[in-house]
Design a protein around this motif. Structure first.
Motif, short mmCIF file in Angstrom:
data_model
loop_
_atom_site.label_atom_id
_atom_site.label_comp_id
_atom_site.label_asym_id
_atom_site.label_seq_id
_atom_site.Cartn_x
_atom_site.Cartn_y
_atom_site.Cartn_z
N GLU A 189 0.81 -1.23 0.00
CA GLU A 189 0.00 0.00 0.00
C GLU A 189 0.84 1.27 0.00
O GLU A 189 0.67 2.12 -0.87
N GLY A 190 1.75 1.40 0.96
CA GLY A 190 2.57 2.63 1.02
C GLY A 190 3.45 2.79 -0.20
O GLY A 190 3.26 3.72 -0.99
N PRO A 191 4.40 1.88 -0.41
CA PRO A 191 5.36 2.06 -1.50
C PRO A 191 4.74 2.20 -2.89
O PRO A 191 5.26 2.90 -3.74
N MET A 192 3.63 1.53 -3.12
CA MET A 192 3.04 1.58 -4.46
C MET A 192 2.09 2.77 -4.62
O MET A 192 1.51 2.97 -5.68
N GLY A 193 1.91 3.54 -3.53
CA GLY A 193 0.98 4.67 -3.61
C GLY A 193 1.70 6.01 -3.61
O GLY A 193 1.08 7.04 -3.78
N GLU A 194 3.01 6.00 -3.39
CA GLU A 194 3.77 7.26 -3.24
C GLU A 194 4.66 7.50 -4.45
O GLU A 194 4.98 6.59 -5.20
N SER A 195 5.08 8.75 -4.57
CA SER A 195 6.15 9.14 -5.50
C SER A 195 5.90 8.63 -6.93
O SER A 195 4.78 8.65 -7.40
N ILE A 196 6.96 8.15 -7.56
CA ILE A 196 6.89 7.76 -8.98
C ILE A 196 5.80 6.73 -9.21
O ILE A 196 5.00 6.83 -10.14
N MET A 197 5.76 5.71 -8.35
CA MET A 197 4.80 4.63 -8.56
C MET A 197 3.36 5.12 -8.37
O MET A 197 2.48 4.79 -9.17
N GLY A 198 3.15 5.91 -7.34
CA GLY A 198 1.81 6.44 -7.08
C GLY A 198 1.35 7.31 -8.24
O GLY A 198 0.21 7.19 -8.73
N ARG A 199 2.25 8.17 -8.70
CA ARG A 199 1.91 9.09 -9.81
C ARG A 199 1.62 8.30 -11.08
O ARG A 199 0.64 8.56 -11.79
N ALA A 200 2.47 7.31 -11.35
CA ALA A 200 2.30 6.51 -12.57
C ALA A 200 0.97 5.75 -12.53
O ALA A 200 0.29 5.60 -13.55
#
Ligand code: SAM
Length: 246
Positions: free
Chosen positions: A14-25
């Motif tokens: 949840e956290g890592p895939m929702g933030e920064s580059i991954m979240g935006r993408a």
């Protein structure tokens, strides 16, 4: 690019895939991440996913049935294409690197199986996985962090994910070399000045400096990489001046 993750710990993503580059993408629809709980493919009351190893010894082994059922269900429903790779994360797999990330980025979707405990039943490796990937010569507690490493490295190569196309193209390993040092403002920080050439606005000179420093850094830290790189006559001259091949 679509990623399907098979895991016992869905919450980890949840956290890592929702933030920064991954979240935006993800928000921009450039990539999608579908996390599937392996326990949803069990049929007993306790939702059992592991069992004792036949060989005896410590730890538990992930049972094959839920993993086969998970992949087959995804394939049958059309969520996962028949030809899409099913990658088992394992310290015994092919070592992940930028070349492999580039290879995987050419696919439309990937399924990633995250092991836990002592690992997965061998029949998963033999008859379900199409590829096996290790993110390095060390042992993690599970495949989740490894899957995230693979997803982020692959996603950065998907068109539009990284802000400027140039910034991915100039990365370490993409060029075959380590990247040159980077500086930003202020030009002098605590008495340490950024190289004058970078402030000169002379693009050709800046490009020459970057190439030379990239070669220097690679020679100092990863000389093994130089064998796989196409070098110009000027590159060779600089390298000789730096003591390479003398
Ligand atoms: C504790 S490890 C099992 C290691 C296994 N007993 C062995 O010696 O090969 C549990 C899970 O973590 C994942 N894992 C651990 N290290 C990894 C690595 N370097 N790369 C990819 N996955 C890894 C794998 O999915 C593995 O099944």
């Amino acid at each position: 690019m679509r990623f399907h993750i098979l895991t016992l710990f869905s919450g980890m993503f949840e956290g890592p895939m929702g933030e920064s580059i991954m979240g935006r993408a993800r928000r921009r629809g450039l990539i999608s991440v579908h996390v599937h709980d392996i326990r949803d493919f069990t049929h007993d009351r306790r939702r059992t996913v592991d069992d004792y190893p036949y060989s005896g010894g410590p730890g538990m082994v992930m049972k094959p049935e839920p993993l086969f059922e998970a992949v087959e269900t995804l394939r049958e429903s059309g969520e996962l294409g028949e030809a899409s790779p099913v990658i088992l994360l394992t310290p015994q797999g092919r070592r992940f690197d930028q070349r492999l990330a580039e290879e995987l980025a050419e696919r439309e979707e990937l399924a990633l199986i995250c092991g836990r405990y002592e690992g997965v039943d061998e029949r998963v490796r033999e008859h379900l996985a199409t590829d096996e990937i290790s993110i390095g010569d060390y042992v993690l507690g599970g495949g989740e962090l490894a899957a995230m490493v693979v997803m982020e490295a692959v996603s950065r190569l998907v068109s539009g994910v990284v802000g400027s196309a140039e910034s991915a193209a100039n990365d370490s390993f993409t060029t075959g070399l380590l990247q040159h040092p980077l500086y930003t403002r202020p030009s002098v920080f605590r008495g340490w000045a950024a190289p004058d050439v970078l402030l000169s606005g002379h693009h050709a000179e800046v490009a020459r400096w970057q190439r030379r420093e990239s070669l220097r850094r690679t020679l100092e830290r990863r000389p093994d990489l130089l064998d796989g790189v196409e070098l110009s006559a000027e590159d060779r001259k600089w390298l000789r001046e730096m003591g390479y091949g003398t």
